[in-house]
Design a protein around this motif. Structure first.
Motif, PDB file in Angstrom:
ATOM      1  N   MET A 139      42.182  35.513  29.718  1.00 47.49           N
ATOM      2  CA  MET A 139      42.711  35.335  31.059  1.00 47.49           C
ATOM      3  C   MET A 139      42.727  36.674  31.804  1.00 47.49           C
ATOM      4  N   THR A 140      42.153  36.673  32.971  1.00 48.22           N
ATOM      5  CA  THR A 140      42.074  37.915  33.736  1.00 48.22           C
ATOM      6  C   THR A 140      43.349  38.146  34.546  1.00 48.22           C
ATOM      7  N   VAL A 141      43.816  39.389  34.506  1.00 46.27           N
ATOM      8  CA  VAL A 141      44.989  39.748  35.299  1.00 46.27           C
ATOM      9  C   VAL A 141      44.536  40.612  36.466  1.00 46.27           C
ATOM     10  N   VAL A 142      44.963  40.260  37.662  1.00 48.45           N
ATOM     11  CA  VAL A 142      44.584  41.020  38.852  1.00 48.45           C
ATOM     12  C   VAL A 142      45.842  41.567  39.514  1.00 48.45           C
ATOM     13  N   ARG A 143      45.800  42.840  39.883  1.00 50.26           N
ATOM     14  CA  ARG A 143      46.914  43.448  40.617  1.00 50.26           C
ATOM     15  C   ARG A 143      46.363  44.070  41.889  1.00 50.26           C
ATOM     16  N   ASN A 144      47.172  44.084  42.921  1.00 47.86           N
ATOM     17  CA  ASN A 144      46.738  44.714  44.169  1.00 47.86           C
ATOM     18  C   ASN A 144      47.539  45.969  44.418  1.00 47.86           C
ATOM     19  N   ILE A 145      46.843  47.044  44.647  1.00 48.95           N
ATOM     20  CA  ILE A 145      47.580  48.279  44.898  1.00 48.95           C
ATOM     21  C   ILE A 145      47.210  48.842  46.264  1.00 48.95           C
ATOM     22  N   GLN A 146      48.198  49.433  46.910  1.00 50.38           N
ATOM     23  CA  GLN A 146      47.969  49.999  48.227  1.00 50.38           C
ATOM     24  C   GLN A 146      47.817  51.509  48.124  1.00 50.38           C
ATOM     25  N   VAL A 147      46.756  52.019  48.724  1.00 55.45           N
ATOM     26  CA  VAL A 147      46.492  53.450  48.681  1.00 55.45           C
ATOM     27  C   VAL A 147      46.433  53.978  50.113  1.00 55.45           C
ATOM     28  N   LYS A 148      47.288  54.939  50.400  1.00 56.05           N
ATOM     29  CA  LYS A 148      47.271  55.550  51.729  1.00 56.05           C
ATOM     30  C   LYS A 148      46.124  56.549  51.779  1.00 56.05           C
ATOM     31  N   VAL A 171      38.801  45.325  57.277  1.00 52.73           N
ATOM     32  CA  VAL A 171      37.408  45.306  56.835  1.00 52.73           C
ATOM     33  C   VAL A 171      37.418  45.079  55.324  1.00 52.73           C
ATOM     34  N   VAL A 172      36.589  44.146  54.887  1.00 55.96           N
ATOM     35  CA  VAL A 172      36.523  43.853  53.457  1.00 55.96           C
ATOM     36  C   VAL A 172      35.447  44.738  52.813  1.00 55.96           C
ATOM     37  N   TYR A 173      35.817  45.407  51.724  1.00 55.30           N
ATOM     38  CA  TYR A 173      34.860  46.272  51.018  1.00 55.30           C
ATOM     39  C   TYR A 173      34.554  45.716  49.636  1.00 55.30           C
ATOM     40  N   GLY A 174      33.281  45.828  49.259  1.00 53.47           N
ATOM     41  CA  GLY A 174      32.867  45.367  47.939  1.00 53.47           C
ATOM     42  C   GLY A 174      32.113  46.464  47.208  1.00 53.47           C
ATOM     43  N   ALA A 175      31.523  46.093  46.078  1.00 54.38           N
ATOM     44  CA  ALA A 175      30.872  47.071  45.201  1.00 54.38           C
ATOM     45  C   ALA A 175      29.868  47.981  45.936  1.00 54.38           C
ATOM     46  N   ARG A 176      29.183  47.454  46.945  1.00 56.53           N
ATOM     47  CA  ARG A 176      28.161  48.267  47.606  1.00 56.53           C
ATOM     48  C   ARG A 176      28.661  49.017  48.828  1.00 56.53           C
ATOM     49  N   THR A 177      29.889  48.743  49.231  1.00 56.03           N
ATOM     50  CA  THR A 177      30.379  49.391  50.445  1.00 56.03           C
ATOM     51  C   THR A 177      31.520  50.396  50.184  1.00 56.03           C
ATOM     52  N   VAL A 178      32.078  50.371  48.969  1.00 57.28           N
ATOM     53  CA  VAL A 178      33.088  51.382  48.637  1.00 57.28           C
ATOM     54  C   VAL A 178      32.741  51.995  47.288  1.00 57.28           C
ATOM     55  N   THR A 179      32.934  53.306  47.178  1.00 54.33           N
ATOM     56  CA  THR A 179      32.790  53.969  45.878  1.00 54.33           C
ATOM     57  C   THR A 179      34.107  54.667  45.578  1.00 54.33           C
ATOM     58  N   TRP A 214      41.882  49.405  33.736  1.00 56.39           N
ATOM     59  CA  TRP A 214      41.790  48.572  34.925  1.00 56.39           C
ATOM     60  C   TRP A 214      40.481  48.820  35.666  1.00 56.39           C
ATOM     61  N   GLU A 215      39.792  47.740  35.961  1.00 55.21           N
ATOM     62  CA  GLU A 215      38.541  47.842  36.680  1.00 55.21           C
ATOM     63  C   GLU A 215      38.833  47.747  38.177  1.00 55.21           C
ATOM     64  N   ARG A 216      38.289  48.687  38.943  1.00 47.62           N
ATOM     65  CA  ARG A 216      38.540  48.691  40.389  1.00 47.62           C
ATOM     66  C   ARG A 216      37.551  47.755  41.069  1.00 47.62           C
ATOM     67  N   ARG A 217      38.067  46.824  41.797  1.00 47.51           N
ATOM     68  CA  ARG A 217      37.196  45.817  42.408  1.00 47.51           C
ATOM     69  C   ARG A 217      37.206  45.901  43.925  1.00 47.51           C
ATOM     70  N   GLU A 218      37.118  44.759  44.577  1.00 51.06           N
ATOM     71  CA  GLU A 218      37.004  44.757  46.022  1.00 51.06           C
ATOM     72  C   GLU A 218      38.299  45.262  46.681  1.00 51.06           C
ATOM     73  N   ALA A 219      38.156  45.600  47.959  1.00 48.46           N
ATOM     74  CA  ALA A 219      39.305  46.152  48.663  1.00 48.46           C
ATOM     75  C   ALA A 219      39.267  45.713  50.119  1.00 48.46           C
ATOM     76  N   HIS A 226      43.722  48.489  50.371  1.00 46.61           N
ATOM     77  CA  HIS A 226      44.369  47.614  49.389  1.00 46.61           C
ATOM     78  C   HIS A 226      43.313  47.251  48.350  1.00 46.61           C
ATOM     79  N   VAL A 227      43.478  47.794  47.164  1.00 52.19           N
ATOM     80  CA  VAL A 227      42.440  47.633  46.143  1.00 52.19           C
ATOM     81  C   VAL A 227      42.877  46.613  45.089  1.00 52.19           C
ATOM     82  N   ALA A 228      41.979  45.704  44.766  1.00 52.88           N
ATOM     83  CA  ALA A 228      42.253  44.778  43.657  1.00 52.88           C
ATOM     84  C   ALA A 228      41.770  45.444  42.374  1.00 52.88           C
ATOM     85  N   VAL A 229      42.646  45.525  41.379  1.00 50.53           N
ATOM     86  CA  VAL A 229      42.230  46.042  40.071  1.00 50.53           C
ATOM     87  C   VAL A 229      42.403  44.903  39.069  1.00 50.53           C
TER      88      VAL A 229
END
Ligand SMILES: [Zn+2]
Length: 418
Positions: A1-10, A108-116, A155-160, A172-175
């Motif tokens: 079961m995958t666990v997802v958390r959302n973290i806010q980064v200023k 704006v939604v960011y994914g693997a190709r738009t955020v590093t 934790w794997e950093r995913r979309e934001a 706001h990053v989903a890990v």
């Protein structure tokens, strides 16, 4: 079961980059709106939310009309598609009203190709190349939520999603992570019993850890109530504002305190390789918490809830047991003698076998034991489940097995205050 958390980064971005990001917000909004206009129909059965269809009909135009990265065009379309689908469901399935989705300009939604992501900064695609954004939130301050999810490889950093509020940018990053174990499917298991209290320690575990200080918590609460009472009598507008601000501060402080208690409970469970944590069912602890204040009842629920949240990240199950007689039963090996005179305040002394224990510690062991009993009786397939004790485990029949090694990770937990 995958666990997802959302973290806010200023974020901290250079002045030059502001206009690029702001233009990206605007064009992203425009792209989503364009797709929304295309997919919308006043006849709800005609609303198009199918990604492929929307893509075929709008992709080229949106690329033509904007300078967005191709993946931003896709993300904007997904956003519109979801919104259109939600509208359709609302009207057709729920019989409610819904109007055409409109998008505001600050997401704006960011994914693997738009955020590093890097450790201390990230780069974000804009309408004209990438911009660099430093994290203002410290990533290496131990104990902060950001550091917790950012500083390990677990934790794997995913979309934001990028947001702008009061001139400041936030990501706001989903890990996500897949816990190594999944307690709900484990055949056997070691249970950590936890007794919650309104005085003494907030939580006492079957492994003998005394966590948090319930008296201190109540003392802080009383202080806050007293101040609030005085201010209320003053009755001025400024007094009212002060009440609000000290109220907020106290709420944050107590939440943080209970979060730390919960974290310590989960650490204790991990230290003893437990796959489950047992609490008493709060709805049923009437006799014990009937005297407890609303605040203390809230605190119980909070500890339970925070523990569940934290435990999930390690695949540890949280369950509740019937509270009856957990404080009167003798938890020593197979004794099990139950009598109200066994307990006298903090002290527990079995009238039958003479065993002496701290009464909360005795209760915690019984709480763990009760879950093990329940597992066995309900035929959950856990044939050799056990309760974690200070230096070993005990099974449902009261047979003790000494631990081979305890405390392979982390330092021993301290007594209160945390
Ligand atoms: Zn006994």
């Amino acid at each position: 079961m995958t666990v997802v958390r959302n973290i806010q980064v200023k974020l901290d971005v250079s002045e030059d980059a502001h206009s690029l990001l702001d233009e990206t917000f605007e064009q992203f909004r425009h792209a989503a709106q364009y797709v929304s206009e295309y997919g919308w129909d006043d006849d709800p059965t005609e609303i198009i939310d199918d990604q492929k269809q929307l893509n075929a009909a709008t992709y080229d135009e949106v690329r033509e009309l904007t300078e967005l990265h191709a993946n931003h065009v896709q993300s904007a379309r997904s956003l519109a598609s979801t919104a259109l689908g939600n509208c359709q469901d609302r009207i057709l399935d729920e019989g409610k009203k819904a109007s055409k989705p409109t998008f505001c300009g600050t997401v704006v939604v960011y994914g693997a190709r738009t955020v590093t992501y890097n450790d201390d900064h990230c780069t974000l695609a804009t309408v004209d190349g990438r911009v660099r954004a430093e994290y203002v939130t410290p990533y290496d301050d131990e104990g902060t939520p950001f550091a917790e999810y950012w500083s390990t490889d677990e934790w794997e950093r995913r979309e934001a999603t990028l947001h702008k509020r009061d001139g400041t940018y936030y990501l706001h990053v989903a890990v996500k992570k897949d816990p190594e174990t999944d307690a709900s499917t484990t055949q056997n298991g070691v249970v950590l019993g936890v007794d919650l209290n309104v005085d003494g320690s907030v939580a006492v575990t079957s492994t003998g850890a005394f966590l948090g200080n319930a008296d201190y918590l109540r003392h802080k609460r009383d202080g806050y109530e007293q101040r609030r009472g005085c201010l209320q009598q003053t009755g001025t507008r400024s007094a009212h504002l002060t009440i609000q601000s000290i109220g907020d501060r106290f709420a944050r402080w107590s939440e943080d305190y209970l979060h730390r208690v919960s974290k310590a409970i989960v650490q204790e469970a991990r230290r003893h390789d437990c796959s489950a944590i047992a609490f008493e069912d709060l709805e049923q602890i009437r006799e014990r918490i009937s005297n407890a204040s609303k605040f203390q009842q809230w605190a119980f629920r909070a500890v339970r809830q925070y523990t569940e949240y934290k435990a999930e990240e390690y695949g540890i199950l949280v369950d509740t047991v019937q509270p009856a007689y957990t404080s009167q039963r003798c938890s020593h090996s197979d004794c099990g003698f139950t009598h109200e005179d066994n307990r006298d305040g903090d002290g527990f002394e079995c009238l039958k076998c003479g065993k002496q224990l701290h009464s909360d510690y005795n209760a915690a062991r019984n709480i763990g034991w009760r879950l093990v009993q329940y597992w066995l009786k309900s035929g959950s397939g856990r044939a050799s489940c056990q309760v974690a004790l200070k230096s070993g485990t005990v099974n449902a029949n009261g047979e003790f097995s000494p631990a081979e090694s305890i405390g392979q990770s982390g330092s021993p937990l301290t007594s209160p205050p945390l």
